[in-house]
Design an enzyme around this catalytic site. Sequence first.
Site: not given
Length: 222
Positions: A71, A79, A84, A88, A114
């Site tokens: 994770d 974010n 975002h 990414d 994630e």
Amino acid sequence: MRAEELAQDVAIRTAELADANLLLEEMSRTDALTGLHNRRHALGVLPGLAKAQRERRRSGSRQELLLVLIDVDRFKVINDTHGHAVGDVVLQTVAARLRHCVRGTDMLVRWGGEEFLLALSDCESTAVEARLRNVLTTVSDEPVEIPGAPLKISISAGAATYLAQGEGDERPAMLAIEAAIAQADRALYEAKKRGRDRAVLVVDGAETTVGSVQWPEFERES
């Protein structure tokens, strides 16, 4: 001649259709953002890895099939703070770096959000901790270049060996895989709770914390 031409045309179109179906199937098993395979692919492959592991055990091999849930640390903060698009980029970067930890017999997929799932096959028991440490440091050693300033990233991981209940475990392969993934998930939660940027390894009920830069030594628990 007309019949032969029609037969050839049918054969060509059939081959094209088969190729298109294969492409669609591959697309359905691939994560568009990272280019990794996805959970659907993993669920199709894991039973085969489990069967191969059982055969190795029956032949006397001490190699492990290690399932590692990964994770990205503080991903929501990334974010919320940077947007975002940067999130990414972080996921793509983590995926690319994790690829460097994968051998031909291993499997790496984007598990969802994630999270990533890494299946380390043919893993020598004496090398498990070193491989987990390599996974951690491969991701965290270099920051991610984003507009403004480099972004330090890290991951947490929970790992469990398949057949953790013992060599005599004869449950259906997928049930045993699901049990190992559940153990890895609980171990991931522990890694997060203990400060992130580390891995918790579960082998036969015993935990080992494997740290990276922030946790340079091993902490063993009985």
